[in-house]
Design a protein around this motif. Structure first.
Motif, PDB file in Angstrom:
ATOM      1  N   TYR A  45      -2.014   5.338 -12.760  1.00 20.88           N
ATOM      2  CA  TYR A  45      -2.278   3.913 -12.542  1.00 20.88           C
ATOM      3  C   TYR A  45      -3.657   3.526 -13.066  1.00 20.88           C
ATOM      4  N   LEU A  46      -4.641   4.338 -12.754  1.00 20.46           N
ATOM      5  CA  LEU A  46      -6.006   3.990 -13.163  1.00 20.46           C
ATOM      6  C   LEU A  46      -6.192   4.092 -14.682  1.00 20.46           C
ATOM      7  N   ALA A  47      -5.472   5.011 -15.301  1.00 17.19           N
ATOM      8  CA  ALA A  47      -5.579   5.104 -16.762  1.00 17.19           C
ATOM      9  C   ALA A  47      -5.151   3.789 -17.396  1.00 17.19           C
ATOM     10  N   ALA A  48      -4.125   3.178 -16.816  1.00 14.91           N
ATOM     11  CA  ALA A  48      -3.606   1.945 -17.401  1.00 14.91           C
ATOM     12  C   ALA A  48      -4.332   0.702 -16.911  1.00 14.91           C
ATOM     13  N   HIS A  49      -4.990   0.785 -15.763  1.00 14.98           N
ATOM     14  CA  HIS A  49      -5.615  -0.417 -15.196  1.00 14.98           C
ATOM     15  C   HIS A  49      -7.058  -0.182 -14.786  1.00 14.98           C
ATOM     16  N   ALA A  50      -7.758   0.575 -15.608  1.00 16.62           N
ATOM     17  CA  ALA A  50      -9.145   0.907 -15.279  1.00 16.62           C
ATOM     18  C   ALA A  50      -9.977  -0.353 -15.049  1.00 16.62           C
ATOM     19  N   ASP A  51      -9.588  -1.420 -15.698  1.00 19.49           N
ATOM     20  CA  ASP A  51     -10.378  -2.644 -15.585  1.00 19.49           C
ATOM     21  C   ASP A  51     -10.345  -3.223 -14.183  1.00 19.49           C
ATOM     22  N   ARG A  52      -9.349  -2.837 -13.377  1.00 23.40           N
ATOM     23  CA  ARG A  52      -9.286  -3.426 -12.032  1.00 23.40           C
ATOM     24  C   ARG A  52     -10.210  -2.747 -11.042  1.00 23.40           C
ATOM     25  N   ILE A  53     -10.708  -1.593 -11.409  1.00 21.86           N
ATOM     26  CA  ILE A  53     -11.517  -0.849 -10.452  1.00 21.86           C
ATOM     27  C   ILE A  53     -12.741  -1.652 -10.019  1.00 21.86           C
ATOM     28  N   ALA A  54     -13.346  -2.328 -10.969  1.00 23.98           N
ATOM     29  CA  ALA A  54     -14.589  -3.032 -10.668  1.00 23.98           C
ATOM     30  C   ALA A  54     -14.393  -4.111  -9.602  1.00 23.98           C
ATOM     31  N   LEU A  55     -13.258  -4.771  -9.598  1.00 25.98           N
ATOM     32  CA  LEU A  55     -13.089  -5.938  -8.728  1.00 25.98           C
ATOM     33  C   LEU A  55     -12.199  -5.712  -7.508  1.00 25.98           C
ATOM     34  N   SER A  56     -11.605  -4.546  -7.383  1.00 28.75           N
ATOM     35  CA  SER A  56     -10.654  -4.361  -6.288  1.00 28.75           C
ATOM     36  C   SER A  56     -11.207  -3.506  -5.158  1.00 28.75           C
ATOM     37  N   THR A  57     -10.505  -3.524  -4.032  1.00 30.17           N
ATOM     38  CA  THR A  57     -10.854  -2.654  -2.906  1.00 30.17           C
ATOM     39  C   THR A  57      -9.941  -1.433  -2.964  1.00 30.17           C
ATOM     40  N   VAL A  58     -10.317  -0.410  -2.216  1.00 27.38           N
ATOM     41  CA  VAL A  58      -9.491   0.789  -2.152  1.00 27.38           C
ATOM     42  C   VAL A  58      -8.060   0.418  -1.773  1.00 27.38           C
ATOM     43  N   ALA A  59      -7.943  -0.402  -0.746  1.00 26.82           N
ATOM     44  CA  ALA A  59      -6.618  -0.740  -0.239  1.00 26.82           C
ATOM     45  C   ALA A  59      -5.773  -1.427  -1.315  1.00 26.82           C
ATOM     46  N   ALA A  77      -5.119   8.863  -0.265  1.00 26.88           N
ATOM     47  CA  ALA A  77      -4.811   9.589  -1.496  1.00 26.88           C
ATOM     48  C   ALA A  77      -5.795   9.176  -2.592  1.00 26.88           C
ATOM     49  N   LEU A  78      -6.066   7.885  -2.644  1.00 30.41           N
ATOM     50  CA  LEU A  78      -6.995   7.414  -3.665  1.00 30.41           C
ATOM     51  C   LEU A  78      -8.389   7.979  -3.420  1.00 30.41           C
ATOM     52  N   MET A  79      -8.756   8.064  -2.168  1.00 29.05           N
ATOM     53  CA  MET A  79     -10.069   8.636  -1.858  1.00 29.05           C
ATOM     54  C   MET A  79     -10.149  10.080  -2.340  1.00 29.05           C
ATOM     55  N   GLY A 114     -17.194   9.321  -3.605  1.00 27.72           N
ATOM     56  CA  GLY A 114     -16.157   8.525  -2.961  1.00 27.72           C
ATOM     57  C   GLY A 114     -15.785   7.359  -3.857  1.00 27.72           C
ATOM     58  N   PHE A 115     -15.041   6.431  -3.332  1.00 33.30           N
ATOM     59  CA  PHE A 115     -14.611   5.294  -4.139  1.00 33.30           C
ATOM     60  C   PHE A 115     -15.788   4.433  -4.570  1.00 33.30           C
ATOM     61  N   SER A 116     -16.700   4.216  -3.652  1.00 31.40           N
ATOM     62  CA  SER A 116     -17.819   3.320  -3.943  1.00 31.40           C
ATOM     63  C   SER A 116     -18.594   3.784  -5.173  1.00 31.40           C
ATOM     64  N   GLU A 117     -18.798   5.076  -5.266  1.00 26.29           N
ATOM     65  CA  GLU A 117     -19.555   5.586  -6.403  1.00 26.29           C
ATOM     66  C   GLU A 117     -18.784   5.363  -7.705  1.00 26.29           C
ATOM     67  N   MET A 118     -17.487   5.567  -7.656  1.00 22.15           N
ATOM     68  CA  MET A 118     -16.673   5.346  -8.838  1.00 22.15           C
ATOM     69  C   MET A 118     -16.708   3.863  -9.225  1.00 22.15           C
ATOM     70  N   GLN A 119     -16.603   3.008  -8.220  1.00 18.78           N
ATOM     71  CA  GLN A 119     -16.612   1.579  -8.489  1.00 18.78           C
ATOM     72  C   GLN A 119     -17.940   1.165  -9.115  1.00 18.78           C
ATOM     73  N   ARG A 120     -19.018   1.751  -8.639  1.00 20.32           N
ATOM     74  CA  ARG A 120     -20.323   1.403  -9.173  1.00 20.32           C
ATOM     75  C   ARG A 120     -20.366   1.643 -10.692  1.00 20.32           C
ATOM     76  N   LEU A 121     -19.794   2.769 -11.108  1.00 20.95           N
ATOM     77  CA  LEU A 121     -19.744   3.079 -12.533  1.00 20.95           C
ATOM     78  C   LEU A 121     -19.120   1.925 -13.324  1.00 20.95           C
ATOM     79  N   PHE A 122     -18.001   1.417 -12.821  1.00 19.85           N
ATOM     80  CA  PHE A 122     -17.305   0.363 -13.549  1.00 19.85           C
ATOM     81  C   PHE A 122     -18.030  -0.966 -13.460  1.00 19.85           C
ATOM     82  N   ARG A 123     -18.616  -1.234 -12.317  1.00 21.31           N
ATOM     83  CA  ARG A 123     -19.332  -2.507 -12.185  1.00 21.31           C
ATOM     84  C   ARG A 123     -20.507  -2.539 -13.139  1.00 21.31           C
ATOM     85  N   GLU A 124     -21.212  -1.417 -13.209  1.00 23.23           N
ATOM     86  CA  GLU A 124     -22.362  -1.394 -14.107  1.00 23.23           C
ATOM     87  C   GLU A 124     -21.928  -1.539 -15.554  1.00 23.23           C
TER      88      GLU A 124
END
Lengths: 274, 274
Positions: B34-48, B60-62, B72-82
């Motif tokens: 899922y993430l390979a195809a929708h990596a762009d959503r990581i920056a704006l979405s929540t884990v849930a 499972a995502l965690m 954790g998720f937050s660190e991964m999200q930070r990568l995309f936000r930056e």
DNA sequence: CGTCTATTAGAATTTTTATTCCATTTTTGC
DNA sequence: GCAAAAATGGAATAAAAATTCTAATAGACG
């Protein structure tokens, strides 16, 4: 309690902002001014981050959101997140998906060129030098006739410049090196030359630019780096770094720059005439 | 406990993803795919949200984030936000800032054209029809000679097509309507016509397309809507909706489409020849 | 110059979100 | 086919964030 219904899209948001900023007390105006200039950060930041960046307390920002018509910050943020999700087809991901599928389909190529164009445009936006652009406009605006030269890959750009100049009623002469190889004699006192060339620089273009320079005519150049032979000549250099995908470049950023230049020259002349 | 250090940028993230997907158990692989195809959503979405979209539990995502090397998720999200914050010079905001300052400076114009180009490219990316593009490539790839026609604002595009076809060693003839107004006689059996035209459609272009059609030659058209006169003729229609800013269009999306088409035709021919 | 109102800062609270834990299920190796 | 290991789902917990509340301050007006 919202005074008015919340803005439904980013455009409405900015309208509302403009409409109310003047009537706001100090801290709230600070919020308004900060957000007007940095609306893009709303989607990815927290209340605390934005408040600090704007130099206010988080609670002030909350009050601001409510005055704007939102129930709170979260609702305002949702507006921006949704709008960005739309605007973002995320080419990088898209391209990866495409190239993962087939090897070199035409659709993959298209995605690649679109992506390269997008990056080129972003670079242009970042690196554009307003002063040089203004100088180029002034130079060409004052010319009796604008000579345009660009060969090979640059010919498309030169041709579009010629079209736009003509539409804007700017006297213009396109040197296309077709049959009439050396039309350097057309260069007259009071004229200016607009040369377009990218590596590997077409000798004819450089030659014409040198000739114009020798005759004392001002030269404006659209080229890829400040190291190009065109910059040795002096004159006003406008650079565009076009990213390539495979062996070709889509010229998107160059077209945007050329268009801005031509339209500016056109309106500059109209002002002088009237 | 991370098996490896976390990816430092989006590119590394995708590499890691490819490297490990195969070795993952069911649910974790679902996350990866899922993430390979929708990596762009990581920056704006929540884990849930992401978990639901991927069809897995948040836990499972965690676990997936941790296996990837993040705390954790937050660190991964930070990568995309930056990474998105960098990619995003947010032209809309920039443009608003610029036009708020001066009235119509050349820099404002440039920002406007860049913005319009960007939007056009996005539209093209969304609306491109792979099937038609493939069909157009097949048609032109099979032609003995490709005739290219485009006048006025479309001439720049036609000229660039001509340049790229030449580079790709595709036999090509550019009809430029200069002096040699009607070169329709050049159309021969086995040839194909590539016509470029936008509203208001130049009559000469339409006429040539009609003539080619009457002679039984296949016609490919690059135009602005499926309602253009070129689509009445039949043949393969490729549409590009170019957004304009003021009275002019920067042709950026059209150039990208034209380039993809020309390069595809070129490589298609090479394959056939070899 | 004092009083009343509007505005603000900062702490307290509530809500949302990320993260961990553990019982249950599934897979793997023998 | 059985035991051990790995993986999973879902609830419980911790952390972070948004939102509200209140006392204090600044400003307006007579």
């Amino acid at each position: 309690m919202p005074d008015q219904p919340a803005p439904q899209n980013v455009e409405e948001f900015h309208q509302r902002l403009r409409a109310m900023t003047d009537a706001l007390p100090k801290r709230l105006r600070q919020c308004a001014e900060y957000l007007a200039a940095h609306a893009d950060r709303i989607a990815l930041s927290t209340v605390a981050e934005l408040a600090q960046a704007a130099g206010v307390q988080p609670s002030a920002l909350m009050r601001f959101c409510q005055i704007m018509g939102f129930s709170g910050f979260s609702e305002m943020q949702r507006l921006f997140r949704e709008s960005y999700a739309q605007v973002w087809p995320d080419y990088a991901t898209r391209l990866r998906n495409l190239s993962a599928q087939g090897p070199e389909s035409s659709t993959t190529l298209l995605a690649g060129f679109i992506d390269a164009s997008r990056i080129s445009l972003e670079k242009l936006a970042k690196t554009a030098e307003p002063d040089r652009l203004e100088a180029a406009v002034a130079t060409l605006g004052a010319a009796r006739v604008v000579h345009v030269v660009g060969l090979r890959r640059a010919f498309a750009v030169a041709a579009y410049l010629d079209y736009v100049f003509d539409k804007m009623e700017v006297p213009c002469l396109l040197h296309d090196g077709l049959g009439k190889l050396d039309r350097g004699h057309a260069l007259q006192d009071g004229d200016a030359l607009l040369a377009v060339s990218f590596a590997p620089y077409t000798p004819e273009t450089i030659a014409l630019a040198e000739r114009a320079h020798a005759l004392g005519l001002p030269v404006v150049a659209i080229t890829d780096t400040t190291l190009s032979p065109l910059s040795r000549i002096g004159g006003t250099i406008l650079t565009v770094a076009e990213v390539d995908f495979g062996a070709f470049r889509s010229m998107s950023a160059t077209m945007a720059l050329a268009l801005a230049l031509a339209v500016s020259v056109g309106s500059c002349r109209r002002e002088v005439e009237s």
